[in-house]
Motif scaffolding. Structure first.
Motif, PDB file in Angstrom:
ATOM      1  N   MET A   1      97.537-129.883 -60.801  1.00 16.19           N
ATOM      2  CA  MET A   1      97.856-128.439 -61.435  1.00 16.19           C
ATOM      3  C   MET A   1      97.340-127.503 -60.356  1.00 16.19           C
ATOM      4  SD  MET A   1      99.418-129.547 -63.817  1.00 16.19           S
ATOM      5  CE  MET A   1      99.763-131.270 -63.762  1.00 16.19           C
TER       6      MET A   1
ATOM      7  N   ILE B   1      99.565-124.165 -65.353  1.00 20.40           N
ATOM      8  CA  ILE B   1     100.092-125.071 -66.520  1.00 20.40           C
ATOM      9  C   ILE B   1     100.982-124.542 -67.527  1.00 20.40           C
ATOM     10  CG2 ILE B   1      97.898-126.325 -66.234  1.00 20.40           C
ATOM     11  CD1 ILE B   1      96.903-124.884 -68.933  1.00 20.40           C
TER      12      ILE B   1
ATOM     13  N   GLU C   1      98.836-131.071 -69.146  1.00 22.04           N
ATOM     14  CA  GLU C   1      98.521-130.357 -68.000  1.00 22.04           C
ATOM     15  C   GLU C   1      97.272-129.564 -68.177  1.00 22.04           C
ATOM     16  OE1 GLU C   1     103.228-129.698 -66.798  1.00 22.04           O
ATOM     17  OE2 GLU C   1     101.996-128.152 -67.329  1.00 22.04           O
TER      18      GLU C   1
END
Length: 314
Positions: A263, A273, A290
């Protein structure tokens, strides 16, 4: 400079709240800044039946409220404000809002995406007067009315199914010859007796006086144009990623921010994210995963930064 926060999450949807939960559990001083309400676009989901651990479908508001409670129980602070700028000086980020500024070692961007408009005549004119982008928000105003839904993805099918609980006169049009939604959602719509599906159709114009009265449609195969009366038009044709705060970050051809599997963006200490991120699959469960990854990587990044600042002393 010692920042007041370890982690600032910009955007409080499922991705952002997950990042805040994992950040707080890692003992990071965590702040979430959300301009509307915790939950983001998840608040608009009618029934979420595919999130692990919920065998009985849960609506978006209930799910979001549970996430908010859990986030605050872990120690994160949630603030209602609009972020106007994100800057970095040396190792410290400054997140500015209209009223105040906050400093942090790391930032997680979870600003999501906003509904895309068709840009056709009448769309803006009748926005709020029969044109809507949220079935759960405005659907109850059109009980037992004739409603047109535009789109062919998950959102269009989900919202059409919701509207079919309010009226038996739902028409769903899609410009292609098949839905791009998940098969389970598409099948549910196709089997719903309250929904008429018309493929190979586009909406060209929305007409009325004080409110929506009728629309102009085009059947693309025959290139035939016709008008039909409708009381409301609900539009679900995609989304625009909200990236204005980070204009210099790398993006894909659709404008979504590119990250690696951690990420991480092209700006060290800044993570992206959720629906604003370039990803092949946008679902709540993916966004939450995420969020967890971003917080984990932010904690590792902070450890590295502090090690450099303090000479690596253990």
């Amino acid at each position: 400079m010692q920042p007041e926060w370890d982690l600032i999450v910009v955007g409080g949807g499922p991705a952002g709240l997950s990042a805040a939960q994992y950040g707080s559990r890692a003992n990071l001083r965590t702040l979430v800044i959300e301009e509307l309400a915790p939950g983001g676009t998840a608040l608009l989901i009618n029934e979420m039946e595919n999130y692990p651990g919920f065998p009985k479908a849960i609506n978006g508001y209930e799910f979001s409220e549970l996430m908010r409670q859990q986030t605050e129980q872990f120690g994160a602070m949630i603030k209602s404000a609009t972020v106007t700028a994100i800057k970095k000086t040396q190792d410290v980020f400054t997140v500015e809002t209209f009223d105040e500024s906050f400093s942090s070692w790391t930032v997680v961007l979870s600003t999501g995406a906003k509904h895309k408009h068709l840009g056709i005549p009448g769309e803006e004119t009748f926005s709020g007067r029969g044109v809507s982008y949220c079935a759960t928000c405005d659907g109850p105003f059109f009980k037992n009315k004739k409603i047109l839904v535009v789109g062919g993805g998950d959102a269009a099918c989900d919202e059409a199914a919701y509207l079919a609980n309010l009226s038996d006169k739902i028409t769903l049009i899609h410009r292609r010859d098949r839905f791009r939604a998940q098969k389970s959602l598409a099948d549910r719509v196709l089997k719903n007796p309250n929904i008429e599906v018309r493929f190979n159709h586009v909406l060209e114009k929305i007409l009325g006086e004080d409110k929506v009265r009728r629309v102009r449609l085009r059947r693309t195969i025959e290139n035939k144009v016709y008008e039909e009366n409708f009381d409301a038009v609900f539009i679900f044709v995609g989304a625009i990623p909200q990236t204005a705060l980070v204009p210099k970050l790398k993006k894909d051809e659709a404008g979504y921010i590119v990250t690696n599997q951690n990420m991480e963006t092209t700006q060290p200490g800044l993570y992206t994210i959720g629906d604003v991120r370039s990803t092949p699959f946008r679902q709540v469960v993916v966004a939450c995963g995420e969020g967890a990854i971003s917080a984990h990587m932010a904690a590792a990044y902070i450890d590295a930064i502090k090690g450099e600042i303090y000479g690596g002393a253990a």
